[in-house]
Motif scaffolding. Sequence first.
Motif, short mmCIF file in Angstrom:
data_model
loop_
_atom_site.label_atom_id
_atom_site.label_comp_id
_atom_site.label_asym_id
_atom_site.label_seq_id
_atom_site.Cartn_x
_atom_site.Cartn_y
_atom_site.Cartn_z
N ALA A 85 0.84 -1.20 0.00
CA ALA A 85 0.00 0.00 0.00
C ALA A 85 0.87 1.24 0.00
CB ALA A 85 -0.89 -0.02 1.24
N MET A 86 0.26 2.37 -0.35
CA MET A 86 1.04 3.61 -0.41
C MET A 86 0.22 4.79 0.08
SD MET A 86 3.37 4.65 -3.64
CE MET A 86 4.58 5.96 -3.52
N ILE A 87 0.89 5.70 0.78
CA ILE A 87 0.27 6.99 1.13
C ILE A 87 1.20 8.11 0.67
CG2 ILE A 87 -1.13 6.10 3.03
CD1 ILE A 87 0.93 7.22 4.99
N GLY A 129 -8.82 6.16 14.42
CA GLY A 129 -9.34 7.13 15.38
C GLY A 129 -10.40 8.08 14.83
N LEU A 130 -11.03 7.71 13.69
CA LEU A 130 -12.04 8.60 13.12
C LEU A 130 -13.36 7.87 12.80
CD1 LEU A 130 -9.80 10.68 10.65
CD2 LEU A 130 -10.66 11.38 12.89
N PRO A 131 -13.88 7.11 13.78
CA PRO A 131 -15.11 6.35 13.49
C PRO A 131 -16.29 7.27 13.17
CG PRO A 131 -14.62 6.31 15.83
CD PRO A 131 -13.42 6.91 15.16
N ASP A 132 -16.24 8.50 13.66
CA ASP A 132 -17.38 9.41 13.47
C ASP A 132 -17.28 10.20 12.17
OD1 ASP A 132 -15.09 10.56 14.49
OD2 ASP A 132 -16.17 12.18 15.49
N LYS A 133 -16.27 9.92 11.34
CA LYS A 133 -16.12 10.67 10.08
C LYS A 133 -16.55 9.87 8.85
CE LYS A 133 -14.31 14.45 11.84
NZ LYS A 133 -15.14 15.66 11.94
N ALA A 134 -17.21 8.73 9.07
CA ALA A 134 -17.59 7.87 7.94
C ALA A 134 -18.36 8.63 6.86
CB ALA A 134 -18.41 6.68 8.45
N GLU A 135 -19.28 9.47 7.29
CA GLU A 135 -20.16 10.15 6.32
C GLU A 135 -19.58 11.51 5.88
OE1 GLU A 135 -22.31 7.89 5.77
OE2 GLU A 135 -22.06 6.84 7.69
N ALA A 136 -18.48 11.94 6.51
CA ALA A 136 -17.89 13.24 6.15
C ALA A 136 -17.15 13.13 4.82
CB ALA A 136 -16.92 13.69 7.24
N TYR A 137 -17.04 14.27 4.14
CA TYR A 137 -16.27 14.32 2.89
C TYR A 137 -14.87 14.86 3.19
CZ TYR A 137 -20.25 12.92 0.17
OH TYR A 137 -21.26 12.18 -0.36
N LYS A 146 -7.26 13.89 7.08
CA LYS A 146 -7.21 13.34 5.71
C LYS A 146 -6.16 12.24 5.62
CE LYS A 146 -8.57 17.46 3.11
NZ LYS A 146 -8.00 18.79 3.23
N GLN A 147 -5.00 12.46 6.24
CA GLN A 147 -3.98 11.41 6.16
C GLN A 147 -4.42 10.16 6.92
OE1 GLN A 147 -2.04 10.21 4.13
NE2 GLN A 147 -0.22 11.52 4.24
N ARG A 148 -5.16 10.33 8.01
CA ARG A 148 -5.68 9.15 8.71
C ARG A 148 -6.63 8.35 7.81
NH1 ARG A 148 -4.92 9.03 14.43
NH2 ARG A 148 -3.59 10.80 14.93
N ILE A 149 -7.47 9.05 7.07
CA ILE A 149 -8.38 8.36 6.14
C ILE A 149 -7.57 7.66 5.05
CG2 ILE A 149 -10.25 8.65 4.45
CD1 ILE A 149 -11.14 9.08 7.39
N LEU A 182 0.85 6.91 14.76
CA LEU A 182 -0.10 5.95 14.18
C LEU A 182 0.63 4.95 13.28
CD1 LEU A 182 -3.00 4.97 13.60
CD2 LEU A 182 -3.16 6.73 11.81
N ILE A 183 1.58 5.44 12.49
CA ILE A 183 2.34 4.55 11.61
C ILE A 183 3.13 3.53 12.44
CG2 ILE A 183 4.28 4.48 9.97
CD1 ILE A 183 3.18 7.15 8.82
#
Length: 232
Positions: A85-87, A129-137, A146-149, A182-183
């Motif tokens: 994978a790549m980021i 750590g972003l379970p509440d951002k599922a529906e966010a853009y 954004k990097q966490r996503i 996180l990494i």
Amino acid sequence: MIEIQNLTKRFTTQSGTVVALEDISLTIRDGDIFGIIGMSGAGKSTLVRCINMLERPDEGLVAVNGREMQTLSPAELRSARREIAMIFQQFNLLMQRNCLKNVCFPLELAGRPKAEAEARARQLLELVGLPDKAEAYPAQLSGGQKQRIAIARALATDPKVLLCDEATSALDPNTTHSILQLIKQINRELGITVVVITHQMSVVEEICNRVAILDGGHVVEQGDVGQIFSNP
Ligand code: ADP
Ligand code: ADP
């Protein structure tokens, strides 16, 4: 393990041939957080893009877990890339899709059923750590978010290797620290081998156990971070 032997990569441009990498040999062991450090233009990005064959080497060998990447058929390469994978610095999220759909994307490409893909994506949003951002853009998120996503998306296909191309270079120092942690957690808890490209010594010092210094397309030094950057 990632084995790179005698790798050379040239680019042909209007003004002539650029030798981006010349006779590079490196070994990245399973479980390493391996830093590739060097100035802009040193060849870091090209080197890492040769690991997953986003760039084709002109000479030399790249083997990931015993598979010689240059010899793979297109179908085999697609399958191999699910393990690598790549980021990126600029996150490369899909702006028209919400976060859940961004994380689902590689699973959709791999043909997984939608319900299974979404369940997996929700687990990964939890992990980063972003379970509440599922529906966010993506446009609604900070750089660190954004990097966490992007990390959650990278982990969707259960990779064995995570390539990070200046992944914290667009972030402020505190956010950089939290993403590096996180990494590190992903490396330790999921056993994923990590390759970190950076121009910042502080990034290598914070998370890498091994490092290669790249300059003008050559590896000028490689080894344990403690040995190479020890202060006498
Ligand atoms: P870094 O990631 O260390 O900044 P790069 O791998 O991006 O370095 O670039 C190494 C060298 O190869 C540079 O001289 C760069 O200009 C050149 N290069 C990289 N990609 C291309 C390309 N697609 N076409 C022509 N030259 C390139
Ligand atoms: P992080 O440490 O993850 O980068 P911040 O502390 O920078 O998070 O951001 C906190 C909140 O501010 C986030 O919930 C986010 O929604 C919002 N935010 C921050 N930066 C931006 C931005 N550039 N655009 C939109 N929202 C932002």
